[in-house]
Design a protein around this motif. Sequence first.
Motif, PDB file in Angstrom:
ATOM      1  N   LYS A   1     -12.098 -20.639 -92.445  1.00  0.00           N
ATOM      2  CA  LYS A   1     -11.838 -19.527 -91.534  1.00  0.00           C
ATOM      3  C   LYS A   1     -11.041 -18.446 -92.263  1.00  0.00           C
ATOM      4  O   LYS A   1     -10.038 -18.727 -92.907  1.00  0.00           O
ATOM      5  N   LYS A   2     -11.519 -17.214 -92.134  1.00  0.00           N
ATOM      6  CA  LYS A   2     -10.841 -16.086 -92.769  1.00  0.00           C
ATOM      7  C   LYS A   2      -9.646 -15.676 -91.925  1.00  0.00           C
ATOM      8  O   LYS A   2      -9.696 -15.731 -90.705  1.00  0.00           O
ATOM      9  N   THR A   3      -8.606 -15.242 -92.575  1.00  0.00           N
ATOM     10  CA  THR A   3      -7.440 -14.752 -91.841  1.00  0.00           C
ATOM     11  C   THR A   3      -7.513 -13.238 -91.736  1.00  0.00           C
ATOM     12  O   THR A   3      -8.070 -12.568 -92.606  1.00  0.00           O
ATOM     13  N   CYS A   4      -6.938 -12.720 -90.691  1.00  0.00           N
ATOM     14  CA  CYS A   4      -6.975 -11.284 -90.436  1.00  0.00           C
ATOM     15  C   CYS A   4      -6.126 -10.542 -91.470  1.00  0.00           C
ATOM     16  O   CYS A   4      -4.962 -10.880 -91.706  1.00  0.00           O
ATOM     17  N   TYR A   5      -6.712  -9.523 -92.058  1.00  0.00           N
ATOM     18  CA  TYR A   5      -6.040  -8.712 -93.073  1.00  0.00           C
ATOM     19  C   TYR A   5      -4.793  -8.042 -92.497  1.00  0.00           C
ATOM     20  O   TYR A   5      -3.746  -8.010 -93.139  1.00  0.00           O
ATOM     21  N   PHE A   6      -4.898  -7.522 -91.287  1.00  0.00           N
ATOM     22  CA  PHE A   6      -3.795  -6.780 -90.676  1.00  0.00           C
ATOM     23  C   PHE A   6      -2.710  -7.694 -90.133  1.00  0.00           C
ATOM     24  O   PHE A   6      -1.535  -7.340 -90.144  1.00  0.00           O
ATOM     25  N   CYS A   7      -3.080  -8.896 -89.668  1.00  0.00           N
ATOM     26  CA  CYS A   7      -2.076  -9.859 -89.212  1.00  0.00           C
ATOM     27  C   CYS A   7      -1.240 -10.350 -90.396  1.00  0.00           C
ATOM     28  O   CYS A   7      -0.037 -10.554 -90.270  1.00  0.00           O
ATOM     29  N   GLU A   8      -1.884 -10.542 -91.546  1.00  0.00           N
ATOM     30  CA  GLU A   8      -1.161 -10.974 -92.741  1.00  0.00           C
ATOM     31  C   GLU A   8      -0.153  -9.924 -93.189  1.00  0.00           C
ATOM     32  O   GLU A   8       0.968 -10.244 -93.560  1.00  0.00           O
ATOM     33  N   LYS A   9      -0.584  -8.659 -93.165  1.00  0.00           N
ATOM     34  CA  LYS A   9       0.283  -7.562 -93.597  1.00  0.00           C
ATOM     35  C   LYS A   9       1.335  -7.207 -92.549  1.00  0.00           C
ATOM     36  O   LYS A   9       2.329  -6.571 -92.867  1.00  0.00           O
ATOM     37  N   GLY A  10       1.070  -7.558 -91.298  1.00  0.00           N
ATOM     38  CA  GLY A  10       2.015  -7.253 -90.225  1.00  0.00           C
ATOM     39  C   GLY A  10       1.999  -5.797 -89.815  1.00  0.00           C
ATOM     40  O   GLY A  10       3.038  -5.243 -89.445  1.00  0.00           O
ATOM     41  N   LYS A  11       0.832  -5.171 -89.882  1.00  0.00           N
ATOM     42  CA  LYS A  11       0.724  -3.771 -89.475  1.00  0.00           C
ATOM     43  C   LYS A  11      -0.613  -3.530 -88.793  1.00  0.00           C
ATOM     44  O   LYS A  11      -1.488  -4.389 -88.807  1.00  0.00           O
ATOM     45  N   ASN A  12      -0.761  -2.358 -88.194  1.00  0.00           N
ATOM     46  CA  ASN A  12      -1.988  -1.978 -87.518  1.00  0.00           C
ATOM     47  C   ASN A  12      -2.744  -0.953 -88.359  1.00  0.00           C
ATOM     48  O   ASN A  12      -2.140  -0.199 -89.121  1.00  0.00           O
ATOM     49  N   PRO A  13      -4.078  -0.893 -88.209  1.00  0.00           N
ATOM     50  CA  PRO A  13      -4.849   0.129 -88.918  1.00  0.00           C
ATOM     51  C   PRO A  13      -4.468   1.533 -88.440  1.00  0.00           C
ATOM     52  O   PRO A  13      -4.161   1.725 -87.259  1.00  0.00           O
ATOM     53  N   SER A  14      -4.487   2.492 -89.359  1.00  0.00           N
ATOM     54  CA  SER A  14      -4.168   3.867 -89.011  1.00  0.00           C
ATOM     55  C   SER A  14      -5.154   4.807 -89.694  1.00  0.00           C
ATOM     56  O   SER A  14      -5.549   4.575 -90.832  1.00  0.00           O
ATOM     57  N   TYR A  15      -5.532   5.874 -88.989  1.00  0.00           N
ATOM     58  CA  TYR A  15      -6.459   6.852 -89.556  1.00  0.00           C
ATOM     59  C   TYR A  15      -5.846   7.571 -90.743  1.00  0.00           C
ATOM     60  O   TYR A  15      -6.556   8.086 -91.604  1.00  0.00           O
ATOM     61  N   LYS A  16      -4.526   7.612 -90.815  1.00  0.00           N
ATOM     62  CA  LYS A  16      -3.850   8.299 -91.913  1.00  0.00           C
ATOM     63  C   LYS A  16      -4.040   7.569 -93.238  1.00  0.00           C
ATOM     64  O   LYS A  16      -4.025   8.193 -94.295  1.00  0.00           O
ATOM     65  N   ASN A  17      -4.213   6.263 -93.172  1.00  0.00           N
ATOM     66  CA  ASN A  17      -4.417   5.453 -94.364  1.00  0.00           C
ATOM     67  C   ASN A  17      -5.917   5.190 -94.527  1.00  0.00           C
ATOM     68  O   ASN A  17      -6.385   4.056 -94.445  1.00  0.00           O
TER      69      ASN A  17
END
Length: 72
Positions: free
Chosen positions: A8-24
């Motif tokens: 099972k793959k882990t969520c990229y954003f859960c691992e980093k502890g942040k939410n996706p943003s249009y600025k990035n």
Amino acid sequence: MEIKRSAKKTCYFCEKGKNPSYKNYEELTKFISERGKIIGRRHTGVCAKHQRILAREIKRARQLALMPYVII
């Protein structure tokens, strides 16, 4: 008949502890195919919550001309 299960793959954003943003938008390009389509959860391993946010932020970045709608 044996069913083959992958890890099972882990969520990229859960691992980093942040939410996706249009600025990035450099980070958002990881979740877009070569043709410019948003890649689904099964391939990326992103959780449902972050996939919804990710789709919204990609669309927002496209609207602001930070990302292309179609890559030719």
